[in-house]
Design an enzyme around this catalytic site. Sequence first.
Site, PDB file in Angstrom:
ATOM      1  N   ALA A  69       1.965 -15.541 -56.643  1.00 32.10           N
ATOM      2  CA  ALA A  69       1.670 -16.358 -57.818  1.00 32.10           C
ATOM      3  C   ALA A  69       0.160 -16.508 -57.907  1.00 32.10           C
ATOM      4  O   ALA A  69      -0.547 -16.405 -56.894  1.00 32.10           O
ATOM      5  CB  ALA A  69       2.351 -17.713 -57.682  1.00 32.10           C
ATOM      6  N   GLY A 114       5.095 -14.869 -54.134  1.00 31.95           N
ATOM      7  CA  GLY A 114       5.922 -14.555 -55.300  1.00 31.95           C
ATOM      8  C   GLY A 114       6.149 -13.059 -55.484  1.00 31.95           C
ATOM      9  O   GLY A 114       7.121 -12.653 -56.113  1.00 31.95           O
ATOM     10  N   GLU A 117       8.949 -12.293 -53.268  1.00 33.85           N
ATOM     11  CA  GLU A 117      10.121 -12.965 -53.841  1.00 33.85           C
ATOM     12  C   GLU A 117      10.670 -12.217 -55.057  1.00 33.85           C
ATOM     13  O   GLU A 117      11.880 -12.086 -55.207  1.00 33.85           O
ATOM     14  CB  GLU A 117       9.755 -14.413 -54.206  1.00 33.85           C
ATOM     15  CG  GLU A 117       9.578 -15.269 -52.948  1.00 33.85           C
ATOM     16  CD  GLU A 117       8.948 -16.628 -53.224  1.00 33.85           C
ATOM     17  OE1 GLU A 117       7.908 -16.660 -53.913  1.00 33.85           O
ATOM     18  OE2 GLU A 117       9.483 -17.646 -52.763  1.00 33.85           O
ATOM     19  N   GLU A 137       2.830 -18.806 -47.900  1.00 34.28           N
ATOM     20  CA  GLU A 137       2.729 -20.139 -48.504  1.00 34.28           C
ATOM     21  C   GLU A 137       2.422 -21.256 -47.513  1.00 34.28           C
ATOM     22  O   GLU A 137       1.695 -22.192 -47.853  1.00 34.28           O
ATOM     23  CB  GLU A 137       4.033 -20.480 -49.256  1.00 34.28           C
ATOM     24  CG  GLU A 137       4.208 -19.731 -50.567  1.00 34.28           C
ATOM     25  CD  GLU A 137       4.888 -18.390 -50.410  1.00 34.28           C
ATOM     26  OE1 GLU A 137       5.012 -17.887 -49.268  1.00 34.28           O
ATOM     27  OE2 GLU A 137       5.300 -17.819 -51.424  1.00 34.28           O
TER      28      GLU A 137
END
Length: 270
Positions: A69, A114, A117, A137
């Site tokens: 992200a 992300g 993911e 993260e």
Amino acid sequence: MEFVLYEVSAETKVGTITINRPKALNALNSAVLDDLSEAFDLAEKDAAEDKVRCLILTGAGEKSFVAGADIGEMSTLTKEQGEAFGKKGNDLFLRIESFPIPVIAAVNGFALGGGNEISMSCDIRICSENAVFGQPETGLGITPGFGGTQRLARLVGPGMAKQMVYSARNIKADEAYRIGLVNAVYPLEELIPAAQKLAATIASQAPIAVRASKEAINRGISLPIDQAVAVEEKLFGSCFESEDQKEGMANFLRKKDDPKKVKHVAFQNK
Ligand code: DAK
């Protein structure tokens, strides 16, 4: 779409969605998530019209699939904006996971946070030799937020998922292959041709059966086995009386009678 490309091969019925923000290593900001959602809208329409039977998701450039992200955008979010951003990502990733046709992630470099993911919301992951996977993260003071704690544990088992998430340690392509996070590793220049070959092979099978198989695996995986096989039974039954089932089986029987009658079945999706 500013940050996403969508192309279709009419010959193979394979669609390719490319995240195209290479200057930021294809990091996911709100605009990229919106564009991805639009690209999947187009692909869904094409799938409904039987123009596309399998999708490839990849990143532009030679360095990164998706480097997570967008940290710059996230750093200034309020709680409400953070929640809205999280929902946008989660809605998209859930949509990819249950997309009517299979999606192959061709991971061409960094797949972090992300990025890992979104690759895990795809049906199949293959990667290039320079790929790097990780959930960094905890090093940023957050937990994985786009399903990482859930999908990683389901794919590689809780022990390895916990090690990756708690330690925020990245792993390279060979380790990702060893733990079952990816199905195959290729030299970078061979990755997209390999993804196209696999996607075309999937697209040449009976589409109703491929879709039903995806639904059976996805729905069954989190159910007790007795309920899971009941889901399979229904989807298995749903394939019968389709033209493709009749033609697929008739072709096998013809071959048994007379090997010269072997023919390629061009499934009609009917
Ligand atoms: N965000 C924004 N920009 C990024 C970026 C990212 N994640 N990753 C790289 N970039 C940008 C860099 O800032 C740089 O931009 P310029 O300075 O050139 O303008 C450009 O891409 C090239 O990056 P580097 O210069 O850093 O390239 P290197 O080869 O030196 O390093 C790297 C590559 C991938 C190791 C490094 O860029 C890196 O560590 N990137 C960050 C990786 C990361 O930590 N990703 C995980 C982000 S956390 C949520 C749900 C989900 C999430 C959050 C919330 N909710 C439910 C609310 C998800 C969180 C994450 O994904």
